[in-house]
Design a protein around this motif. Structure first.
Motif, PDB file in Angstrom:
ATOM      1  N   PRO A  70       0.831  -1.207   0.000  1.00 43.34           N
ATOM      2  CA  PRO A  70       0.000   0.000   0.000  1.00 43.34           C
ATOM      3  C   PRO A  70       0.868   1.261   0.000  1.00 43.34           C
ATOM      4  O   PRO A  70       2.080   1.185   0.163  1.00 43.34           O
ATOM      5  N   THR A  71       0.221   2.417  -0.162  1.00 37.99           N
ATOM      6  CA  THR A  71       0.959   3.683  -0.071  1.00 37.99           C
ATOM      7  C   THR A  71       1.398   3.887   1.375  1.00 37.99           C
ATOM      8  O   THR A  71       2.527   4.274   1.655  1.00 37.99           O
ATOM      9  N   ALA A  72       0.463   3.664   2.292  1.00 42.79           N
ATOM     10  CA  ALA A  72       0.770   3.866   3.714  1.00 42.79           C
ATOM     11  C   ALA A  72      -0.279   3.178   4.572  1.00 42.79           C
ATOM     12  O   ALA A  72      -1.372   2.871   4.088  1.00 42.79           O
ATOM     13  N   ASN A  73       0.079   2.948   5.829  1.00 45.84           N
ATOM     14  CA  ASN A  73      -0.931   2.532   6.803  1.00 45.84           C
ATOM     15  C   ASN A  73      -1.626   3.808   7.283  1.00 45.84           C
ATOM     16  O   ASN A  73      -0.984   4.847   7.436  1.00 45.84           O
ATOM     17  N   ILE A  74      -2.929   3.718   7.485  1.00 47.86           N
ATOM     18  CA  ILE A  74      -3.667   4.925   7.895  1.00 47.86           C
ATOM     19  C   ILE A  74      -3.674   5.004   9.419  1.00 47.86           C
ATOM     20  O   ILE A  74      -4.280   4.161  10.085  1.00 47.86           O
ATOM     21  N   SER A  75      -2.962   6.006   9.940  1.00 48.91           N
ATOM     22  CA  SER A  75      -2.914   6.102  11.400  1.00 48.91           C
ATOM     23  C   SER A  75      -3.802   7.243  11.910  1.00 48.91           C
ATOM     24  O   SER A  75      -4.087   7.315  13.088  1.00 48.91           O
ATOM     25  N   GLU A  76      -4.220   8.114  10.994  1.00 53.96           N
ATOM     26  CA  GLU A  76      -5.118   9.186  11.428  1.00 53.96           C
ATOM     27  C   GLU A  76      -6.243   9.355  10.408  1.00 53.96           C
ATOM     28  O   GLU A  76      -5.996   9.405   9.206  1.00 53.96           O
ATOM     29  N   PHE A  77      -7.446   9.427  10.917  1.00 54.13           N
ATOM     30  CA  PHE A  77      -8.611   9.579  10.047  1.00 54.13           C
ATOM     31  C   PHE A  77      -9.382  10.804  10.524  1.00 54.13           C
ATOM     32  O   PHE A  77      -9.802  10.863  11.672  1.00 54.13           O
ATOM     33  N   ILE A  78      -9.543  11.773   9.656  1.00 52.08           N
ATOM     34  CA  ILE A  78     -10.253  13.000  10.059  1.00 52.08           C
ATOM     35  C   ILE A  78     -11.597  13.054   9.346  1.00 52.08           C
ATOM     36  O   ILE A  78     -11.662  12.934   8.118  1.00 52.08           O
ATOM     37  N   VAL A  79     -12.652  13.172  10.118  1.00 50.81           N
ATOM     38  CA  VAL A  79     -14.000  13.240   9.542  1.00 50.81           C
ATOM     39  C   VAL A  79     -14.560  14.637   9.763  1.00 50.81           C
ATOM     40  O   VAL A  79     -14.601  15.121  10.896  1.00 50.81           O
ATOM     41  N   HIS A  80     -14.984  15.271   8.652  1.00 53.12           N
ATOM     42  CA  HIS A  80     -15.590  16.605   8.747  1.00 53.12           C
ATOM     43  C   HIS A  80     -17.074  16.482   8.429  1.00 53.12           C
ATOM     44  O   HIS A  80     -17.456  15.764   7.512  1.00 53.12           O
ATOM     45  N   SER A  81     -17.887  17.233   9.179  1.00 55.72           N
ATOM     46  CA  SER A  81     -19.268  17.465   8.745  1.00 55.72           C
ATOM     47  C   SER A  81     -19.408  18.972   8.655  1.00 55.72           C
ATOM     48  O   SER A  81     -18.417  19.696   8.826  1.00 55.72           O
ATOM     49  N   VAL A  82     -20.619  19.481   8.429  1.00 54.68           N
ATOM     50  CA  VAL A  82     -20.743  20.929   8.220  1.00 54.68           C
ATOM     51  C   VAL A  82     -20.176  21.727   9.403  1.00 54.68           C
ATOM     52  O   VAL A  82     -19.409  22.665   9.232  1.00 54.68           O
ATOM     53  N   ASN A  83     -20.522  21.303  10.631  1.00 59.56           N
ATOM     54  CA  ASN A  83     -20.087  22.092  11.807  1.00 59.56           C
ATOM     55  C   ASN A  83     -19.162  21.343  12.749  1.00 59.56           C
ATOM     56  O   ASN A  83     -18.816  21.867  13.798  1.00 59.56           O
ATOM     57  N   GLU A  84     -18.817  20.117  12.433  1.00 55.96           N
ATOM     58  CA  GLU A  84     -18.014  19.328  13.378  1.00 55.96           C
ATOM     59  C   GLU A  84     -16.807  18.717  12.683  1.00 55.96           C
ATOM     60  O   GLU A  84     -16.772  18.598  11.459  1.00 55.96           O
ATOM     61  N   LYS A  85     -15.863  18.287  13.523  1.00 50.93           N
ATOM     62  CA  LYS A  85     -14.673  17.605  12.996  1.00 50.93           C
ATOM     63  C   LYS A  85     -14.227  16.587  14.040  1.00 50.93           C
ATOM     64  O   LYS A  85     -14.158  16.918  15.225  1.00 50.93           O
ATOM     65  N   ALA A 323     -27.889  15.688  11.455  1.00 52.15           N
ATOM     66  CA  ALA A 323     -27.679  14.333  12.004  1.00 52.15           C
ATOM     67  C   ALA A 323     -26.222  13.912  11.822  1.00 52.15           C
ATOM     68  O   ALA A 323     -25.628  13.263  12.693  1.00 52.15           O
ATOM     69  N   LYS A 324     -25.643  14.329  10.708  1.00 52.05           N
ATOM     70  CA  LYS A 324     -24.226  13.990  10.482  1.00 52.05           C
ATOM     71  C   LYS A 324     -23.334  14.733  11.461  1.00 52.05           C
ATOM     72  O   LYS A 324     -22.330  14.196  11.928  1.00 52.05           O
ATOM     73  N   ASP A 325     -23.716  15.972  11.796  1.00 53.72           N
ATOM     74  CA  ASP A 325     -22.971  16.713  12.823  1.00 53.72           C
ATOM     75  C   ASP A 325     -22.971  15.929  14.134  1.00 53.72           C
ATOM     76  O   ASP A 325     -21.928  15.767  14.784  1.00 53.72           O
ATOM     77  N   ILE A 326     -24.145  15.429  14.497  1.00 59.16           N
ATOM     78  CA  ILE A 326     -24.248  14.681  15.769  1.00 59.16           C
ATOM     79  C   ILE A 326     -23.374  13.425  15.698  1.00 59.16           C
ATOM     80  O   ILE A 326     -22.638  13.088  16.622  1.00 59.16           O
ATOM     81  N   MET A 327     -23.429  12.749  14.533  1.00 60.92           N
ATOM     82  CA  MET A 327     -22.638  11.529  14.388  1.00 60.92           C
ATOM     83  C   MET A 327     -21.138  11.842  14.527  1.00 60.92           C
ATOM     84  O   MET A 327     -20.420  11.165  15.247  1.00 60.92           O
ATOM     85  N   VAL A 328     -20.702  12.887  13.836  1.00 61.00           N
ATOM     86  CA  VAL A 328     -19.268  13.221  13.862  1.00 61.00           C
ATOM     87  C   VAL A 328     -18.846  13.650  15.267  1.00 61.00           C
ATOM     88  O   VAL A 328     -17.790  13.250  15.755  1.00 61.00           O
ATOM     89  N   ARG A 329     -19.726  14.418  15.945  1.00 65.43           N
ATOM     90  CA  ARG A 329     -19.398  14.838  17.315  1.00 65.43           C
ATOM     91  C   ARG A 329     -19.240  13.608  18.208  1.00 65.43           C
ATOM     92  O   ARG A 329     -18.322  13.508  18.998  1.00 65.43           O
ATOM     93  N   SER A 330     -20.131  12.632  18.027  1.00 62.08           N
ATOM     94  CA  SER A 330     -20.028  11.461  18.917  1.00 62.08           C
ATOM     95  C   SER A 330     -18.869  10.543  18.536  1.00 62.08           C
ATOM     96  O   SER A 330     -18.443   9.693  19.325  1.00 62.08           O
ATOM     97  N   LEU A 331     -18.348  10.723  17.319  1.00 65.20           N
ATOM     98  CA  LEU A 331     -17.169   9.916  16.935  1.00 65.20           C
ATOM     99  C   LEU A 331     -15.888  10.454  17.564  1.00 65.20           C
ATOM    100  O   LEU A 331     -14.896   9.727  17.669  1.00 65.20           O
ATOM    101  N   SER A 332     -15.910  11.752  17.961  1.00 66.41           N
ATOM    102  CA  SER A 332     -14.696  12.368  18.491  1.00 66.41           C
ATOM    103  C   SER A 332     -14.206  11.612  19.730  1.00 66.41           C
ATOM    104  O   SER A 332     -15.013  11.131  20.511  1.00 66.41           O
ATOM    105  N   GLY A 333     -12.929  11.549  19.841  1.00 63.66           N
ATOM    106  CA  GLY A 333     -12.330  10.986  21.062  1.00 63.66           C
ATOM    107  C   GLY A 333     -12.303   9.474  21.092  1.00 63.66           C
ATOM    108  O   GLY A 333     -12.415   8.809  20.064  1.00 63.66           O
ATOM    109  N   ARG A 334     -12.199   8.947  22.299  1.00 59.45           N
ATOM    110  CA  ARG A 334     -11.957   7.516  22.478  1.00 59.45           C
ATOM    111  C   ARG A 334     -13.087   6.647  21.934  1.00 59.45           C
ATOM    112  O   ARG A 334     -12.859   5.586  21.401  1.00 59.45           O
ATOM    113  N   LEU A 335     -14.328   7.154  22.057  1.00 62.40           N
ATOM    114  CA  LEU A 335     -15.461   6.336  21.626  1.00 62.40           C
ATOM    115  C   LEU A 335     -15.342   6.004  20.133  1.00 62.40           C
ATOM    116  O   LEU A 335     -15.455   4.849  19.719  1.00 62.40           O
ATOM    117  N   GLY A 336     -15.074   7.038  19.330  1.00 60.54           N
ATOM    118  CA  GLY A 336     -14.935   6.846  17.888  1.00 60.54           C
ATOM    119  C   GLY A 336     -13.800   5.890  17.576  1.00 60.54           C
ATOM    120  O   GLY A 336     -13.942   4.976  16.758  1.00 60.54           O
TER     121      GLY A 336
END
Ligand SMILES: Cc1cc2nc3c(=O)[nH]c(=O)nc-3n(C[C@H](O)[C@H](O)[C@H](O)COP(=O)(O)OP(=O)(O)OC[C@H]3O[C@@H](n4cnc5c(N)ncnc54)[C@H](O)[C@@H]3O)c2cc1C
Length: 360
Positions: A70-85, A323-336
């Motif tokens: 592969p090109t690389a192993n993915i060690s960081e994944f950033i998810v953006h929604s309209v108001n969240e990251k 709804a995607k904002d809520i999903m992205v917010r809840s993905l933040s941190g250890r839970l995600g």
């Protein structure tokens, strides 16, 4: 046995590699003038989509002696929604290159095939069925499966992407869930290197005619990526795919024809992941031919994954930006991170839980 493989992409080449292990040299026919002779794009293998397999690259090497870099192993994944990251720390899987690049997955597979590939093939399926004992239909589209009434299209997708120059981390992949430029779809950035990346938007074709303002959506996406990265990215190449078909064949094998890769229906509806299923269907078809396993049974788990992925797609499509904002917010941190890296097949679980609430 006289075996013809129609298409030297992921599934066709995986099938050829597997057959050669048993001393069988298939006739490999490729319509284009070289392997991967199309635009270059970045793709990913995310382990959350491959459960119970946790590392696709190791699995293919250890279990099937198919070696991919592969090109690389993915060690960081950033998810953006309209108001969240949400910034999530992996390991999540791998990024890789496709198309006319010396390190693309198809180029790597072609190097593992001993049989000479016949390029610029004009053979039709009908001719091959007459001339060979077995045909592997691995053309990467639904065309022939549809022609023999063996395919059900569930959705079609518009994809527009570009190669961009800038500063990137090879280990970091980004995605955007934002209806303003990818209605009911997604945008993503996958680096090829520290200096080059692929950006793409993909969204389902809806009745309202989503192609109408593709240019506008694309500009908005490009500007959003530049803003989020705080860089003025230079576009060096572009591609556009209209009506990319996502569906399933009804019969993975009809007589002595095997439908593999996208002809089988390897693209999972939720986010369009199809590389591992494509390679596996190629391997399974070869295994059937040498008497190892029946193709229809071997591909059944992939078919089930497809249905689960379709349930998730339908649930995802019913979500608006808030709804995607809520999903992205809840993905933040250890839970995600836990959700994305757990050994549990969370997508399977989610699909089962959502199934009663999603219109099938
Ligand atoms: C823009 C985009 C992004 C994607 N991103 C991801 C991702 O991030 N992760 C993921 O897992 N999947 C992704 N996918 C899906 C994945 O690329 C496919 O599922 C996979 O490539 C299918 O493999 P295949 O063997 O069926 O077809 P391909 O690998 O496309 O190979 C088909 C081959 O058949 C040849 N061919 C066509 N017609 C004929 C003919 N008549 N005769 C002879 N040869 C023929 C073609 O030229 C081609 O070489 C993405 C797809 C697209 C389009």
């Amino acid at each position: 046995m006289e075996i013809a493989i129609m298409g030297a992409g992921l599934s066709g080449l995986a099938c050829a590699i597997q057959l050669e292990k048993y001393g069988i040299s298939p006739m490999i026919l490729e319509r284009r003038s070289r392997v991967g002779d199309r635009f270059i794009n970045g793709e990913i293998l995310l382990s959350i989509f491959s459960r119970p397999v946790r590392d696709d690259i190791t699995f293919l090497a250890d279990r099937h002696q198919i070696y991919l870099h592969p090109t690389a192993n993915i060690s960081e994944f950033i998810v953006h929604s309209v108001n969240e990251k949400a910034t999530l720390t992996g390991p999540f899987g791998f990024s890789n290159i496709r198309g006319r690049h010396e390190n693309s997955f198809e180029s790597q597979l072609a190097k593992q095939v001993k049989t000479k590939i016949q390029f610029q093939s004009e053979y039709t399926y009908e001719q091959l069925v007459k001339e060979f004992t077995h045909v592997i239909v691995a053309t990467g589209d639904a065309g022939y499966a549809e022609a023999v009434q063996n395919y059900q299209t569930d959705l079609t997708v518009t994809l527009k992407g570009a190669t961009v120059e800038g500063d990137f981390s090879r280990y970091q992949v980004m995605c955007w869930l934002d209806d303003r430029f990818a209605p009911k779809g997604y945008g993503y950035l996958i680096p090829f290197s520290e200096k080059e990346a692929n950006i793409t938007i993909g969204f389902p074709d809806h009745e309202e005619g989503s192609l109408d303002n593709l240019k506008e959506k694309w500009s908005r996406f490009y500007e959003q990526v530049c803003t989020d990265l705080d860089q003025n990215l230079k576009i060096t190449d572009e591609f556009e795919i209209n009506r990319y078909v996502i569906g399933q064949c009804s019969m993975p094998r009809i007589g002595n024809s095997f439908f593999t890769g996208n002809c089988f229906g390897s693209v999972m509806p939720l986010f369009g992941f199809g590389q591992l299923p494509a390679i596996l269907t190629g391997i399974y078809a070869a295994e059937d031919l040498v008497g190892g396993m029946a193709y229809i049974e071997a591909t059944e788990p992939l078919r089930q994954s497809y249905y689960r992925s379709m349930t998730l797609r339908k649930a995802f499509q019913s979500m608006g930006d808030s709804a995607k904002d809520i999903m992205v917010r809840s993905l933040s941190g250890r839970l995600g991170e836990r959700l994305l890296t757990t050994k549990v097949d969370v997508l399977n679980l989610a699909a089962r839980l959502l199934r009663p609430f999603v219109k099938q």
